[in-house]
Design a protein around this motif. Structure first.
Motif, short mmCIF file in Angstrom:
data_model
loop_
_atom_site.label_atom_id
_atom_site.label_comp_id
_atom_site.label_asym_id
_atom_site.label_seq_id
_atom_site.Cartn_x
_atom_site.Cartn_y
_atom_site.Cartn_z
N LEU A 78 0.82 -1.20 0.00
CA LEU A 78 0.00 0.00 0.00
C LEU A 78 0.86 1.26 0.00
CD1 LEU A 78 -2.81 -1.01 2.52
CD2 LEU A 78 -3.01 -0.77 0.04
N LYS A 79 1.93 1.24 0.77
CA LYS A 79 2.83 2.39 0.83
C LYS A 79 3.51 2.61 -0.52
CE LYS A 79 5.13 5.59 3.07
NZ LYS A 79 4.51 6.80 3.50
N ILE A 80 3.98 1.52 -1.14
CA ILE A 80 4.64 1.63 -2.44
C ILE A 80 3.65 2.16 -3.48
CG2 ILE A 80 5.65 0.28 -4.33
CD1 ILE A 80 6.98 -1.46 -2.15
N ASN A 81 2.42 1.65 -3.47
CA ASN A 81 1.41 2.13 -4.42
C ASN A 81 1.13 3.61 -4.22
OD1 ASN A 81 1.11 -0.31 -5.72
ND2 ASN A 81 -0.59 -0.99 -4.42
N SER A 82 1.07 4.03 -2.97
CA SER A 82 0.85 5.44 -2.67
C SER A 82 1.99 6.30 -3.20
CB SER A 82 0.71 5.63 -1.16
OG SER A 82 0.68 6.98 -0.82
N LEU A 83 3.22 5.84 -3.02
CA LEU A 83 4.38 6.58 -3.53
C LEU A 83 4.37 6.65 -5.05
CD1 LEU A 83 7.14 5.23 -1.13
CD2 LEU A 83 6.19 7.53 -1.16
N ILE A 84 3.99 5.54 -5.70
CA ILE A 84 3.92 5.52 -7.16
C ILE A 84 2.88 6.52 -7.66
CG2 ILE A 84 3.23 4.10 -9.15
CD1 ILE A 84 4.62 1.73 -7.73
N ARG A 85 1.72 6.58 -6.99
CA ARG A 85 0.69 7.54 -7.37
C ARG A 85 1.20 8.98 -7.23
NH1 ARG A 85 -2.86 5.42 -3.64
NH2 ARG A 85 -2.74 3.66 -3.86
N GLU A 86 1.92 9.25 -6.15
CA GLU A 86 2.48 10.59 -5.95
C GLU A 86 3.48 10.93 -7.05
OE1 GLU A 86 3.96 11.59 -2.03
OE2 GLU A 86 2.41 10.36 -1.10
N ILE A 87 4.32 9.96 -7.41
CA ILE A 87 5.30 10.19 -8.48
C ILE A 87 4.59 10.43 -9.81
CG2 ILE A 87 7.11 9.08 -9.84
CD1 ILE A 87 8.01 7.72 -7.19
N ASP A 88 3.56 9.62 -10.11
CA ASP A 88 2.80 9.81 -11.35
C ASP A 88 2.15 11.20 -11.39
OD1 ASP A 88 3.47 7.33 -12.29
OD2 ASP A 88 1.58 6.36 -11.66
N TYR A 89 1.62 11.64 -10.26
CA TYR A 89 1.01 12.96 -10.18
C TYR A 89 2.03 14.06 -10.46
CZ TYR A 89 -1.33 17.07 -8.28
OH TYR A 89 -1.85 18.32 -8.12
N CYS A 90 3.22 13.89 -9.86
CA CYS A 90 4.29 14.89 -10.06
C CYS A 90 4.72 14.92 -11.53
CB CYS A 90 5.49 14.58 -9.17
SG CYS A 90 5.18 14.85 -7.42
N ILE A 91 4.84 13.76 -12.14
CA ILE A 91 5.22 13.69 -13.56
C ILE A 91 4.16 14.37 -14.41
CG2 ILE A 91 5.55 12.11 -15.50
CD1 ILE A 91 6.93 10.19 -13.51
N ALA A 92 2.90 14.12 -14.10
CA ALA A 92 1.82 14.74 -14.86
C ALA A 92 1.86 16.26 -14.71
CB ALA A 92 0.46 14.20 -14.39
N GLN A 93 2.15 16.74 -13.53
CA GLN A 93 2.24 18.18 -13.28
C GLN A 93 3.41 18.79 -14.07
OE1 GLN A 93 0.18 20.21 -11.53
NE2 GLN A 93 -1.15 18.41 -11.37
N LEU A 94 4.51 18.07 -14.15
CA LEU A 94 5.68 18.56 -14.86
C LEU A 94 5.43 18.55 -16.38
CD1 LEU A 94 8.58 16.91 -12.85
CD2 LEU A 94 7.98 19.32 -12.92
N SER A 95 4.63 17.60 -16.85
CA SER A 95 4.35 17.48 -18.29
C SER A 95 3.51 18.65 -18.78
CB SER A 95 3.60 16.19 -18.56
OG SER A 95 4.43 15.09 -18.26
N ASP A 96 2.69 19.21 -17.88
CA ASP A 96 1.82 20.32 -18.29
C ASP A 96 2.62 21.50 -18.55
OD1 ASP A 96 -0.34 18.70 -18.03
OD2 ASP A 96 -0.86 19.39 -16.02
#
Length: 96
Positions: A78-96
């Protein structure tokens, strides 16, 4: 007249005892306030230490799970999945 002198002497004696008692109580109050302050400081320090130990415990649980322990595997996933979601969110923010 001597009765009045005796009454005054008795009154002065009682007042002196009363003032002594007040001084004694003020000293006791000051000591108790100091002890309370020290106890409060100790409690705050112990609370901080407890928070640090809780964080270390959680880290050790995750580390144990990563090393193959079956006890906390679900929490680690669960912790790893949460971290992956945070990383994906950050990548999406950077892509914009």
């Amino acid at each position: 007249m001597s009765e009045i002198v005796e009454i005054i002497d008795t009154l002065e004696s009682r007042l002196q005892k009363l003032f002594n008692k007040i001084d004694q109580l003020e000293q006791t109050s000051a000591q108790l306030k100091e002890e309370l302050q020290k106890a409060t400081t100790v409690i705050q320090q112990q609370s901080k230490d407890m928070d640090v130990l809780k964080k270390q415990y959680e880290s050790l649980k995750i580390t144990n799970s990563l090393l193959g322990s079956e006890e906390n595997k679900r929490d680690t996933k669960l912790k790893i999945n949460s971290l992956i979601r945070e990383i994906d969110y950050c990548i999406a923010q950077l892509s914009d």
